[in-house]
Design a protein around this motif. Structure first.
Motif, short mmCIF file in Angstrom:
data_model
loop_
_atom_site.label_atom_id
_atom_site.label_comp_id
_atom_site.label_asym_id
_atom_site.label_seq_id
_atom_site.Cartn_x
_atom_site.Cartn_y
_atom_site.Cartn_z
N LEU A 77 10.60 5.56 -6.74
CA LEU A 77 9.67 6.75 -5.90
C LEU A 77 9.89 7.89 -6.49
CD1 LEU A 77 12.76 5.92 -2.50
CD2 LEU A 77 10.06 4.79 -2.70
N SER A 78 10.38 8.09 -7.06
CA SER A 78 9.60 10.28 -7.53
C SER A 78 8.18 9.63 -8.52
CB SER A 78 10.52 10.29 -8.10
OG SER A 78 11.68 11.11 -7.59
N LEU A 79 8.49 8.44 -9.12
CA LEU A 79 7.62 8.42 -10.09
C LEU A 79 5.93 8.05 -9.58
CD1 LEU A 79 9.24 5.92 -12.63
CD2 LEU A 79 8.15 7.73 -13.06
N LYS A 103 0.93 -1.24 -0.41
CA LYS A 103 -0.04 -0.27 0.30
C LYS A 103 0.73 1.11 0.07
CE LYS A 103 -0.73 0.29 5.36
NZ LYS A 103 -1.64 -0.36 6.05
N GLY A 104 1.88 1.10 0.37
CA GLY A 104 2.62 2.22 0.55
C GLY A 104 3.50 3.10 -1.14
N VAL A 105 2.90 2.08 -2.03
CA VAL A 105 3.89 2.29 -3.15
C VAL A 105 2.67 2.21 -4.39
CG1 VAL A 105 6.21 1.15 -2.61
CG2 VAL A 105 4.36 -0.04 -4.09
N TYR A 106 1.22 1.83 -3.39
CA TYR A 106 0.52 1.93 -4.88
C TYR A 106 0.28 4.14 -4.94
CZ TYR A 106 -4.28 0.52 -6.18
OH TYR A 106 -5.38 1.04 -7.21
N PRO A 107 0.01 3.85 -6.54
CA PRO A 107 -0.71 2.82 -7.11
C PRO A 107 0.44 2.18 -8.41
CG PRO A 107 -0.71 4.84 -7.66
CD PRO A 107 -0.11 5.19 -7.10
N ALA A 108 1.38 2.41 -7.74
CA ALA A 108 2.81 1.20 -8.42
C ALA A 108 2.09 0.07 -7.76
CB ALA A 108 3.96 2.11 -8.17
N ALA A 129 4.55 11.18 -7.78
CA ALA A 129 3.80 11.27 -8.89
C ALA A 129 3.43 10.89 -10.05
CB ALA A 129 4.74 11.72 -10.34
N LEU A 130 2.68 9.67 -9.42
CA LEU A 130 1.33 9.03 -9.34
C LEU A 130 0.56 9.61 -8.84
CD1 LEU A 130 2.56 5.61 -10.63
CD2 LEU A 130 1.51 7.10 -12.21
N ARG A 131 0.89 8.97 -7.74
CA ARG A 131 -0.38 9.32 -6.03
C ARG A 131 -0.34 10.40 -6.29
NH1 ARG A 131 2.21 7.31 -0.79
NH2 ARG A 131 2.03 5.64 -2.27
N PHE A 132 0.10 12.13 -6.74
CA PHE A 132 -0.13 13.19 -6.25
C PHE A 132 -1.21 13.07 -7.46
CE2 PHE A 132 -0.12 17.41 -8.80
CZ PHE A 132 0.01 18.22 -7.77
N CYS A 133 -0.43 12.21 -8.91
CA CYS A 133 -1.51 12.70 -10.36
C CYS A 133 -3.05 11.88 -9.56
CB CYS A 133 -1.14 11.54 -11.59
SG CYS A 133 0.49 12.60 -11.70
#
Length: 783
Positions: free
Chosen positions: A101-103, A37-42, A106-110
């Motif tokens: 981690l940056s990606l 869950k920490g890396v979701y949505p990746a 970014a995905l979470r922000f989007c």
């Protein structure tokens, strides 16, 4: 004796070993879930693809980092232990991790930006805007992975603070139909003065709070609305949920308790492992997640009393439940060496409690009345007499239990020669019982009756009704359709013969505590005796026929309730309808002020005998207005939570606002709430049409008002729960519900000529009332 001691030692060793393995397994599972869950949505595996991609480009003599890998290599403390090639590879992996981690961020922000878009909710069905058409596939793309229960939490937007001029304007619009012209002018002057002076100052402080708080409403709402209330929480705050209407899966009390307890613990396991699917709203083409934070304190939670404010205490886990039967308290272990007991084993343990003939200890039988009375005396008794010794140990067992179970010695349900009256008594029993045979401080208490009927009583501060309803839906469905019973009504499974007996709790209740128990019981009993409950299953039609009228079922029922209240009391009132704000992180509820200018205009026109064409037009306006108000409440543009928080800020600053003081003192004489059906996939109403949920209800909010809860079940049924107070001569729950019945007929697509019956019914209830011809609204079916 030696052999016995060896066996005990071996048994203890096996138990410690099993518990140790269970703890390690739980910690590993928690760590894995935290990573997922920490890396979701990746996904965690996506790191491998990023690393392979970076290494592949470097192998092709290209530097995708534009020199960053070289800089990382210069600062790594590995010059002496690795070759140049090894240093380069480690540096590339470090860069890959940072890029990954940056990606993710970014995905979470989007995803958070996408979930902050709510315009889709205001668009008419089948008329999707171009913006929404682009938004739908983007949301689906970023949330396509199978989520865990809490995967969306960090991606949910924060609840916005509305502009103060918007809130004040909406408030004045909501009270316009309730006030005379002079009253409205006075309130407008108060509102305008507040908006132009003190309001702006309070708004600045509130916006500062919103910058650092996850949700600017929820913590204050929990503390000041629930935990700081010093009156009884029984009836005033706690609410109830009922069993199936027509079916009781077994008449064996111990067996029903065995399956119910097992189903609840299976649900807890899903919550702990985050295997429970997050609740999501269905939008054409995608789904929108709702906040799951309320699930965290569902089990192992107790509201402990304080002199000024109560406190919610939550423990990470508990391997036992607390059981009450005929004035005795027991601890029932539901795990054995890390293994959840089978339903049959729990039934066997429950039967041992039922067969126990030992009498209650002095002062034990009615001890639970302390949780039903005023909070300050309970806090004082708890601090003075339950902070050490056997009383503390026994109280700790109740408070740390997964949940509380009452084995009631009464029979309840829709049965016998008076099914309507028995349903009413069933509701009252779940709402308050005998005022001492429930532990009202627990997050929820399960009640198992002598004839196998069940229900629950839930404490309100930790979560709202939809969360408990989701739990109860799962419990009923798992009990009836998955666990099941043998032909003779007992639970399935085997029994381990060496299970220890349930543990009787020991108390030493002094005379002072017994005197306070009697005092608290008197307060609670007076409150319980004053509650008039009526449960009304409306079977003639449901949302299926309402939707054919091209009307929202919720708007349909709310307008019907407005009309019922108008005919009951001869006017309109401030009406509360609960709406969720779980589209935002840690969101709870907002108020839909259902009594609007449009609904009042429709009802006035209907009662004055306007033409069908005019009534049709006004009804459509009223239903559309209600839906718009509901959507605004869900999307953070409500009225009452904003004004409530402004009031809290004014109290912190020590300033008085006549406007806010008057707004927050207005009585909600009609308080309503819909219990949503969230897991219809668990119930096969086609093959098992009798397994219909009754929903639940709550006590009246105002002394001279009504509390109305309703649940729309399937296509052809609506269940109502109406409460009021006997002490008010103007309210009668039974009569009001009868009016709802006929008003639903009146507004329905039914071609049945109902006007004569409606007029007869009103005449019988109140001979002085001579209604004007209301007109049959079968025209709602017409396009």
């Amino acid at each position: 004796a030696f052999a016995c001691s060896v066996n005990v030692a071996l048994d203890l060793t096996v138990t410690i070993y099993s518990n140790g393995l269970l703890y390690i397994s739980h910690q590993i599972k928690t760590l894995v879930n935290s990573l997922i869950k920490g890396v979701y949505p990746a996904s965690p595996s996506s790191w491998l693809f990023v690393a392979i991609g970076i290494l592949a480009t470097m192998y092709m003599q290209s530097d995708p980092s534009m020199g960053l890998i070289t800089k990382i290599q210069q600062h790594l403390p590995l010059h002496m232990s690795l070759s140049a090639q090894g240093q380069t590879m480690v540096s590339a992996l470090v860069f890959s991790t940072l890029l990954w981690l940056s990606l993710i961020l970014a995905l979470r922000f989007c995803l958070k930006l996408l979930l902050s878009y709510h315009q889709w909710m205001f668009e008419k069905h089948g008329r999707m805007s171009n913006t929404t058409k682009v938004w739908v596939p983007l949301v689906r793309l970023l949330s396509s992975r199978k989520p865990l229960l809490y995967s969306y939490q960090s991606s949910l937007p924060h609840l916005p603070v509305p502009a103060i001029q918007d809130t004040v304007s909406r408030y004045l619009e909501s009270v316009r139909p309730l006030l005379t012209d002079p009253e409205f002018k006075r309130m407008s002057d108060l509102a305008n003065e507040f908006e132009s002076n003190l309001g702006n100052r309070l708004q600045r402080y509130l916006k500062l709070k919103a910058l650092w708080a996850t949700n600017y409403v929820s913590d204050w709402w929990e503390e000041y609305v629930y935990l700081r209330s010093r009156g009884p929480i029984m009836v005033n705050s706690n609410y109830y949920g009922m069993d199936f209407l027509y079916v009781t899966p077994t008449s064996v009390q111990a067996a029903r308790a065995g399956n119910t307890i097992t189903a609840l613990l299976l649900y807890r396991r899903k919550v702990n492992r985050e295997e429970l699917k997050p609740v999501r709203l269905r939008v054409p083409g995608t789904v929108i997640p709702l906040c799951a934070a309320q699930c965290e304190r569902m089990f192992n939670t107790t509201r402990t009393p304080g002199v000024e404010t109560d406190v919610l205490q939550h423990w990470l886990d508990s391997e036992f439940v607390a059981v009450y039967h005929r004035g005795r308290y027991f601890r029932l272990w539901v795990y054995r060496a890390g293994r959840l007991l089978s339903p049959r084993e729990i039934e066997d343990q429950i039967q041992r409690i039922l067969d126990d003939a030992s009498p209650p200890l002095p002062g034990e039988e009615k001890l639970g009345a302390l949780t039903a009375g005023d909070r300050i005396p309970w806090a004082q008794m708890r601090k003075q007499y339950f902070s050490s010794g056997v009383n503390k140990r026994s109280l700790d067992i109740i408070e740390r239990a997964a949940f509380f179970v009452t084995l009631d010695d009464e029979e309840q349900g829709m049965r016998g020669d008076d099914p309507e009256g028995n349903l009413d008594r069933y509701a009252k029993s779940l709402l308050h019982g005998k005022c001492y045979d429930r532990w009202f401080d627990k997050s929820f208490s399960v009640v198992i009756y002598k004839n196998g009927k069940s229900g629950l009583n839930a404490e309100h501060s930790w979560a709202d009704a939809p969360t408990v309803a989701h739990l109860w839906e799962y419990t009923l469905a798992t009990d009836a359709f998955q666990l099941g019973y043998t032909e003779d009504g007992h639970c399935k499974g085997d029994v381990e013969p060496s299970l220890p007996q349930p543990q009787r709790l020991v108390w030493n209740i002094p005379a002072e505590v017994q005197a306070q128990v009697s005092s608290s019981l008197a307060v609670a009993q007076a409150l319980a005796d004053d509650v008039d409950c009526h449960v009304f299953p409306f079977r003639e039609f449901g949302k299926g026929r309402i939707k054919k009228c091209r009307v929202s079922p919720d708007a349909f029922i709310q307008i019907s309730l407005q009309l019922a209240y108008y005919r009951d009391r001869g006017g309109f009132c401030l009406t509360y309808e609960a709406s969720m704000t779980r589209l935002f992180r840690e969101g709870r509820t907002e108020t839909v002020r259902s009594c609007s200018n449009e609904s009042c205009a429709f009802i006035t026109a209907l009662e004055s005998g306007e033409t069908e064409e005019e009534c049709r037009r006004l009804f459509q306006l009223a239903s559309e207005r209600h839906q718009n108000l509901y959507r605004m409440a869900m999307t953070g543009a409500g009225i009452d939570r904003h004004l409530f928080c402004l009031y809290v800020v004014s109290k912190y600053l020590g300033v008085e606002s006549p406007f806010l003081k008057e707004v927050l003192s207005e009585p909600w004489r009609l308080s309503t709430s819909q219990t949503p059906v969230q897991q219809m996939n668990l119930f096969d109403l086609k093959n098992h049409p009798d397994f219909i949920s009754l929903g639940g209800g709550f006590g009246p909010v105002a002394d001279d008002g009504y509390g109305v809860s309703y649940i729309i079940v399937g296509e052809d049924m609506v269940n109502f729960h109406v409460s009021s107070k006997y002490s008010c001569s103007q309210t009668v729950s039974n009569v009001s519900v009868s009016w709802i019945d006929d008003l639903l007929y009146l507004l329905s697509c039914s071609p049945t000529p109902c006007n004569t019956f409606v007029n007869k019914m009103f005449y019988c209830v109140n001979p002085a009332y001579r209604p004007k011809k209301p007109g049959c609204l079968s025209w709602l079916c017409q396009s």
